[in-house]
Design an enzyme around this catalytic site. Structure first.
Site, mmCIF file in Angstrom:
data_model
loop_
_atom_site.group_PDB
_atom_site.id
_atom_site.type_symbol
_atom_site.label_atom_id
_atom_site.label_comp_id
_atom_site.label_asym_id
_atom_site.label_seq_id
_atom_site.Cartn_x
_atom_site.Cartn_y
_atom_site.Cartn_z
ATOM 1 N N ASP A 191 -6.086 13.065 -25.564
ATOM 2 C CA ASP A 191 -6.061 11.566 -25.068
ATOM 3 C C ASP A 191 -5.355 10.652 -26.121
ATOM 4 O OD1 ASP A 191 -6.561 9.094 -24.195
ATOM 5 O OD2 ASP A 191 -8.765 9.514 -23.750
ATOM 6 N N LYS A 239 -2.375 -0.235 -24.540
ATOM 7 C CA LYS A 239 -2.729 -0.390 -25.940
ATOM 8 C C LYS A 239 -1.409 -0.536 -26.728
ATOM 9 C CE LYS A 239 -7.266 1.640 -25.034
ATOM 10 N NZ LYS A 239 -8.226 2.713 -24.987
ATOM 11 N N GLU A 266 -0.593 4.966 -0.466
ATOM 12 C CA GLU A 266 -1.466 6.078 -0.689
ATOM 13 C C GLU A 266 -0.634 7.448 -0.879
ATOM 14 O OE1 GLU A 266 -4.780 6.338 1.417
ATOM 15 O OE2 GLU A 266 -5.809 4.742 0.561
ATOM 16 N N ARG A 311 -1.963 -3.106 -17.812
ATOM 17 C CA ARG A 311 -3.252 -2.244 -17.981
ATOM 18 C C ARG A 311 -3.132 -1.083 -16.858
ATOM 19 N NH1 ARG A 311 -6.119 -5.204 -21.360
ATOM 20 N NH2 ARG A 311 -7.565 -3.514 -21.575
ATOM 21 N N THR A 359 -3.605 5.558 -22.238
ATOM 22 C CA THR A 359 -3.434 4.477 -21.448
ATOM 23 C C THR A 359 -1.840 3.657 -21.653
ATOM 24 O OG1 THR A 359 -4.268 3.465 -23.573
ATOM 25 C CG2 THR A 359 -5.895 3.762 -21.702
ATOM 26 N N TYR A 390 0.864 -1.275 -0.021
ATOM 27 C CA TYR A 390 -0.004 -0.004 0.088
ATOM 28 C C TYR A 390 0.798 1.102 -0.029
ATOM 29 C CZ TYR A 390 -4.936 -0.196 -0.080
ATOM 30 O OH TYR A 390 -6.166 -0.149 -0.544
#
Ligand SMILES: *Cc1c(COP(=O)(O)O)cnc(C)c1O
Length: 440
Positions: free
Chosen positions: A201, A230, A55, A236, A227, A53
């Protein structure tokens, strides 16, 4: 064969993954938003970083024990700026995927109800660019623009006019189903002329930008999202680049605006993919994607198919099925799938049919290019695809909505026994197996 830990612990899931590996290896993946990640990328993505973790951002986390993930995240940011020649930009590498990245930009930079201008989905825009079903349209006012009805390409004068009339706060360029070059500079200039923030984008075309075969939105666009899974061939995930003045707003938009703990295993895998993207091999891959698209488009046209905008400049092309009759994309998607060629049905500009039964089929070259296929294989693939189009485009979509799903089911049931499907499937397999998928 050597038994993996997964095969021992969970044979059911292991068997399904194995079946998917066979599918990916024996067929033609021609969905333009897909590509193959390398074994190194997959190793980082499946690593023990999954357990951590972290954050907030490097150096100011809400959790202890972040020394290694801090170093990984910083390295990922450095590589991201380098590979896109965006040294003056800030980059956030934490978005879980492209959709949350875009929403984080809106949340970070805008007030709820502000106006966003973007391309309509049926003209090539993404769901998160203000489709009525998406949160973007529920939380913000969307002013759509369209492609020109005749040329089926962007009309920058018309876009400038809409911008002047509606004075949006944000103008989005960069698309999901647009086969032509995008002039990011023009979009930026239009945004500046009305006091809007420019956003590009580049999820679909990031590898083309890196490879220098599509103009870059850097170093002028205010915000650039992409992204990483792709054409870029990473895990991902997604990244948001912004000019330094927007750094705080963007970072807050991602965390705590949109997300909690970042996926540090994904970030490590993005870093690996970015390292690979800096190599000459990657540049050659980007160049070959375009050559392959051209070869495929020429073949499809010479075989009598009509393409949206008449061709392609990038990694994808759209077959316009209106000459056969509206709403038939689904039959071709299913017939091609039966022959182990994966594509997707897609709405086309001014589609006379509904979105779930659109009149277009979208086909892309990145995956086959990543396997090492070249123009010769594209011409073979194009001939096989055209055969399927001509053989199965007579299937009609019923006028009566309640009969449509059954009509598709009945159609699919005929495919397995169809001699053409068997013939195409065998030829696809023969070609595919000469080009092994990386890591299989
Ligand atoms: C794919 C895509 C996205 C969303 O990515 P997901 O990872 O599927 O959420 C956003 N924008 C564009 C232009 C895309 O093509």
């Amino acid at each position: 064969m050597h038994t993996t830990i997964l095969q021992k612990e969970d044979p059911e899931i292991a068997a399904l993954i194995e079946k998917e590996a066979v599918r990916q290896n024996e067929g033609f993946e021609m969905i333009p938003s897909e590509s193959y990640a390398s074994e190194a990328v997959l190793e980082a993505n499946g690593s023990i970083l999954n357990n951590k973790y972290a954050e907030n951002y490097p150096g100011r986390r809400y959790y202890g024990g972040c020394v290694n993930v801090d170093a990984i995240e910083r390295l990922c940011q450095k590589r991201a700026r380098e590979v896109f020649h965006a040294e003056d930009y800030h980059v956030n590498v934490q978005p879980y995927s492209g959709s949350p990245a875009n929403l984080a930009v809106y949340i970070g930079l805008l007030q709820l109800g502000d106006t966003i201008m973007a391309l309509r989905l049926d003209h090539g825009g993404h769901l998160t660019h203000g489709n009525p079903m998406n949160l973007s349209a529920k939380a913000f006012k969307i002013v759509p623009y369209e492609v020109d009805a005749k040329s089926e390409t962007l009309d920058y004068d018309a876009i400038a006019k809409i911008a002047a009339e509606h004075k949006p706060k944000l103008i989005i360029s960069g698309f999901t189903s647009y086969p032509r070059v995008i002039d990011f500079k023009k979009f930026h200039d239009i945004a500046k002329s009305v006091g809007a923030i420019s956003m590009a984008d580049i999820s679909h075309i990031s590898a083309l930008v890196i490879g220098g075969v599509h103009p870059s939105p850097f170093p002028f666009t205010d915000v650039v999202t992409t992204t990483t899974h792709k054409t870029l061939r990473g895990p991902r995930g997604a990244m948001i680049f912004c000019k330094q003045g927007y750094k705080e707003q963007i970072d807050k938009g991602v965390f705590p605006g949109m997300q909690g703990g970042p996926h540090e295993h994904t970030i490590a895998a993005i870093a690996v993919a970015l390292k690979e993207a800096k190599t000459p091999t990657f540049k050659a891959y980007a160049e070959q994607i375009i050559k392959n698209s051209h070869a495929l488009a020429e073949t499809l046209i010479s075989e009598g198919l009509k393409l949206i905008s008449g061709g392609t400049d990038n990694h994808l092309l759209m077959v316009d099925m209106r000459p056969f009759g509206p709403g038939r994309g689904i039959f071709i998607e299913k017939a091609l799938e039966a022959a182990e060629i994966s594509v997707n049905k897609q709405p086309i500009p001014n589609d006379p049919a509904p979105p779930y039964y659109p009149s277009g089929v979208r086909i892309g070259t990145p995956v086959l290019t990543a396997r090492g296929m070249k123009e010769d294989e594209m011409r073979k693939a194009g001939k096989l695809i055209a055969k399927i189009f001509h053989a199965f485009s007579a299937a009609e979509l019923p006028e009566d909505k309640t009969l449509r799903a059954q009509a598709v089911k009945d159609f699919v049931a005929t495919l397995d026994a169809h001699p053409l499907i068997a013939e195409v499937k065998q030829q696809v397999k023969d070609i595919a197996l000469q080009f092994p998928v990386p890591g299989m």
